[in-house]
Structures are given as C-alpha cells and as structure tokens.
Write a protein that holds these residues in place. Sequence first.
Motif, PDB file in Angstrom:
ATOM      1  N   UNK A  57       0.828  -1.211   0.000  1.00 35.25           N
ATOM      2  CA  UNK A  57       0.000   0.000   0.000  1.00 35.25           C
ATOM      3  C   UNK A  57       0.856   1.252   0.000  1.00 35.25           C
ATOM      4  N   UNK A  58       1.856   1.273   0.890  1.00 34.58           N
ATOM      5  CA  UNK A  58       2.727   2.448   0.974  1.00 34.58           C
ATOM      6  C   UNK A  58       3.497   2.651  -0.324  1.00 34.58           C
ATOM      7  N   UNK A  59       4.020   1.565  -0.897  1.00 35.38           N
ATOM      8  CA  UNK A  59       4.740   1.677  -2.169  1.00 35.38           C
ATOM      9  C   UNK A  59       3.844   2.213  -3.268  1.00 35.38           C
ATOM     10  N   UNK A  60       2.586   1.787  -3.241  1.00 34.06           N
ATOM     11  CA  UNK A  60       1.632   2.233  -4.251  1.00 34.06           C
ATOM     12  C   UNK A  60       1.368   3.733  -4.123  1.00 34.06           C
ATOM     13  N   UNK A  61       1.108   4.216  -2.911  1.00 33.22           N
ATOM     14  CA  UNK A  61       0.800   5.637  -2.712  1.00 33.22           C
ATOM     15  C   UNK A  61       2.033   6.520  -2.918  1.00 33.22           C
ATOM     16  N   UNK A  62       3.189   6.037  -2.426  1.00 35.77           N
ATOM     17  CA  UNK A  62       4.422   6.791  -2.676  1.00 35.77           C
ATOM     18  C   UNK A  62       4.747   6.823  -4.168  1.00 35.77           C
ATOM     19  N   UNK A  63       4.484   5.710  -4.829  1.00 37.23           N
ATOM     20  CA  UNK A  63       4.722   5.669  -6.276  1.00 37.23           C
ATOM     21  C   UNK A  63       3.863   6.676  -7.011  1.00 37.23           C
ATOM     22  N   UNK A  64       2.598   6.816  -6.601  1.00 40.87           N
ATOM     23  CA  UNK A  64       1.722   7.796  -7.232  1.00 40.87           C
ATOM     24  C   UNK A  64       2.236   9.219  -6.990  1.00 40.87           C
ATOM     25  N   UNK A  67       5.132   9.895  -9.231  1.00 37.83           N
ATOM     26  CA  UNK A  67       4.716  10.132 -10.618  1.00 37.83           C
ATOM     27  C   UNK A  67       4.263  11.578 -10.825  1.00 37.83           C
ATOM     28  N   UNK A  68       3.463  12.092  -9.887  1.00 37.58           N
ATOM     29  CA  UNK A  68       3.010  13.478 -10.019  1.00 37.58           C
ATOM     30  C   UNK A  68       4.178  14.453  -9.872  1.00 37.58           C
ATOM     31  N   UNK A  69       5.150  14.073  -9.056  1.00 42.78           N
ATOM     32  CA  UNK A  69       6.318  14.950  -8.894  1.00 42.78           C
ATOM     33  C   UNK A  69       7.177  14.948 -10.154  1.00 42.78           C
ATOM     34  N   UNK A  70       7.296  13.787 -10.800  1.00 44.77           N
ATOM     35  CA  UNK A  70       8.123  13.668 -12.006  1.00 44.77           C
ATOM     36  C   UNK A  70       7.478  14.357 -13.205  1.00 44.77           C
ATOM     37  N   UNK A  71       6.181  14.127 -13.381  1.00 44.80           N
ATOM     38  CA  UNK A  71       5.511  14.585 -14.604  1.00 44.80           C
ATOM     39  C   UNK A  71       4.744  15.891 -14.427  1.00 44.80           C
ATOM     40  N   UNK A  72       4.738  16.429 -13.208  1.00 45.72           N
ATOM     41  CA  UNK A  72       4.132  17.740 -12.987  1.00 45.72           C
ATOM     42  C   UNK A  72       2.679  17.779 -13.397  1.00 45.72           C
ATOM     43  N   UNK A  73       2.385  18.622 -14.391  1.00 39.24           N
ATOM     44  CA  UNK A  73       0.991  18.850 -14.793  1.00 39.24           C
ATOM     45  C   UNK A  73       0.536  17.949 -15.934  1.00 39.24           C
ATOM     46  N   UNK A  86      -0.998  -0.424  -9.428  1.00 37.17           N
ATOM     47  CA  UNK A  86      -2.114  -1.156  -8.831  1.00 37.17           C
ATOM     48  C   UNK A  86      -1.890  -2.663  -8.896  1.00 37.17           C
ATOM     49  N   UNK A  87      -1.449  -3.144 -10.030  1.00 33.35           N
ATOM     50  CA  UNK A  87      -1.240  -4.595 -10.221  1.00 33.35           C
ATOM     51  C   UNK A  87      -0.256  -5.158  -9.194  1.00 33.35           C
ATOM     52  N   UNK A  88       0.820  -4.427  -8.946  1.00 32.94           N
ATOM     53  CA  UNK A  88       1.853  -4.915  -8.024  1.00 32.94           C
ATOM     54  C   UNK A  88       1.417  -4.830  -6.560  1.00 32.94           C
ATOM     55  N   UNK A  89       0.351  -4.084  -6.283  1.00 38.40           N
ATOM     56  CA  UNK A  89      -0.036  -3.827  -4.892  1.00 38.40           C
ATOM     57  C   UNK A  89      -1.121  -4.754  -4.387  1.00 38.40           C
ATOM     58  N   UNK A 162      -9.007   8.838  -4.997  1.00 36.60           N
ATOM     59  CA  UNK A 162      -9.193  10.168  -4.400  1.00 36.60           C
ATOM     60  C   UNK A 162      -8.002  11.070  -4.683  1.00 36.60           C
ATOM     61  N   UNK A 163      -6.791  10.549  -4.487  1.00 37.18           N
ATOM     62  CA  UNK A 163      -5.588  11.357  -4.715  1.00 37.18           C
ATOM     63  C   UNK A 163      -5.453  11.747  -6.184  1.00 37.18           C
ATOM     64  N   UNK A 164      -5.781  10.824  -7.057  1.00 42.78           N
ATOM     65  CA  UNK A 164      -5.712  11.131  -8.487  1.00 42.78           C
ATOM     66  C   UNK A 164      -6.700  12.233  -8.849  1.00 42.78           C
TER      67      UNK A 164
END
Length: 334
Positions: A57-64, A67-73, A86-89, A162-164
Amino acid sequence: MNKPNRKDIIRKEAPLVKDISVLRRKAVELEKEKRLKAAIKEEKDRIEVTLEEKAKELNCMFGLSDLFEQHGNNIEQVLQSVPALLKASWKYPEITCTRVSFDEKEYKSPGFRRSRWKQSSDINVAGKKVGEMEVYYLKKMPNLDEGPFLKEERLLIEEMARRTGKAAERIQTQKQLEVEQDSLRNMNIALREVLVKVQDEKRDIGEAIQANVDKIIMPILHALESEVAPERRKYVSLIKQNLEEIISPFTSKLSKEFMSLTPAEVQICNMIKNGLTTKEIAQLRHISIATVSRHREHIRKKLHIANKNINLPTYLNTFMAEDSQPYARVAYYI
C-alpha cells in the motif's frame, strides 16, 4: 502361600499410578505448548502478511506521489504508469489485471481483460465523476473480506482514486489560472496602450487650448485692458491670470499637495499669488476684510509656514515655479 491383600496391591502400584499421572500432566502441557506454538506461528504469519500488504500500500501511494512529482501537470503520463502500480499492490499480482479510465481515455495493464472478480473506485474532479480505477482477478481465489479481495485493498483503491482526482483538480485549476493570467496580461497591455493614447490626446488638447488662449483670447484681453477704466483693469488682469492658470494649473497642484485646504482657501491662495491685496480679495468675494485675514491665517497654518518669517505671495509663486512643464500640466488639468 498367602494371598496378597488389597492394601498391599495398592501400596505396590502407587508409584506406577503416580508416574502415569505425571505423564498425563506432561502430555497435557505438551499439547498446550504445541497449540501455543501453532497459534504463535499463525499470528506471526498473519502479521507478516499484514506487513507485506501494508508495504505494498505504501509503495503504491508513494509511487503515485513520485509520478506526479516527475511529470508535474501532465496527467496523461501519470496515468500511464498507474495500472502497473495497482497490479503490483494486490495480494495476487500474478493473476491481477488493472485499468484506469479518465476523460474518455483508458490506461491498461498488459494482457488486460475483465472478469467477474472486480474491485473498483470512481475518480471524481470537483464532485463530478471523470473516470474509474478497476482491479480484476482472472481466476477464483479464496474468499477474504470483499470476495477474494482484502479490506485494505478496498481502502487503497479508494485512496488512489481520491488522490488522483485531487491532483487532476489541482492541475485543472492551475491551467485555468494560467489562462486567466495570460488574458489579464493581454488586457493590461491593451489598457496601457489605451492610457498612452489618452495621454497623447490630453497633450494635444492642452496644446490646442494654449494655442487658442495665446492667439485669440489673450490679444482680446490686452486690447480690453487698455480700454477699460483704471479701477476695472484689475479684473481684466485677474481674468488673464486665471486663463494662464489653465496652462499652469496652480490650484490643482496646490489642492493635491495640501489636501486640508478648503476650496475657498485655494481660490484665495490663487488671488494672493496673483498679487491681490486683502481689500481687493474681500471686494471680489463679497466678504469682510477680517474674514480674508482669518483665511490667510488658516492658509499659513495648513502650508506649515505659520509663525515663520515667510512672505505668503512669494511662497505661493515659488511653490508654482517648481513645476516648469506647462504641457504636462495641461494634460493633468484636463
């Protein structure tokens, strides 16, 4: 031969009975210990599974977040990597396939296909559904909290959705703000151009007024001044001086610099600057000499020259002489 009595038999078998009792107690203790070890192992396995799922779960949320930090807008680049997260989690990643839909576009894990074992959550932006996150198992697995899925997986997919949605809402708002800022910037540029044009028009009007005063009105007043009776020439001179004030706006500048001056005091300042005496000002304004004198006292206080050895007419003429650009003053006056 004597036959053994009951007491002798009991006395001889007592140690044996005692040993059997001890063995039974040990057997019970061993059984308890065995059950305790089994319970400990079971609890250990459960904790390990829980920790493993929490780590996913933590890896999934940190990963998200990464991603937003890398790709910005760029929301599309972010969503392209979310199905793999999601698949890995999920508990059985080897039989898991995932899909994310957003704004009529789909992002899928390799080999995606739907099945009857599904877990999903809506993606909402500003309270409106714009997409969905879906997780499928491709074969039947043992029942857990929600069919074959864990309750933690339910919480995870809802949090990811929700975060997305929140991130997409932030990106949408930021883009809208950038558009509005560009629009405002263009409006400011247009407004500056309009203001420059207005200032140019003011300057042209000021020059036209000065030309008309100099070429038409002033010659007439000069001729009139020589024709009227001496006691009336002061009035003609005052008209000339007030016309010159249109070109050199003494009253406007004085009112701006000393806002506590009343309109009557500003007019009296103009008369004093033009050389009129207290008596002449009283006659022109139809007030008493004492009233004019009080006005002069108030004026000196408001100009901060009260109780100072400063000549009021000289001070007012010096004040006006500080501004020596008549065309700029005409534009301001207009």
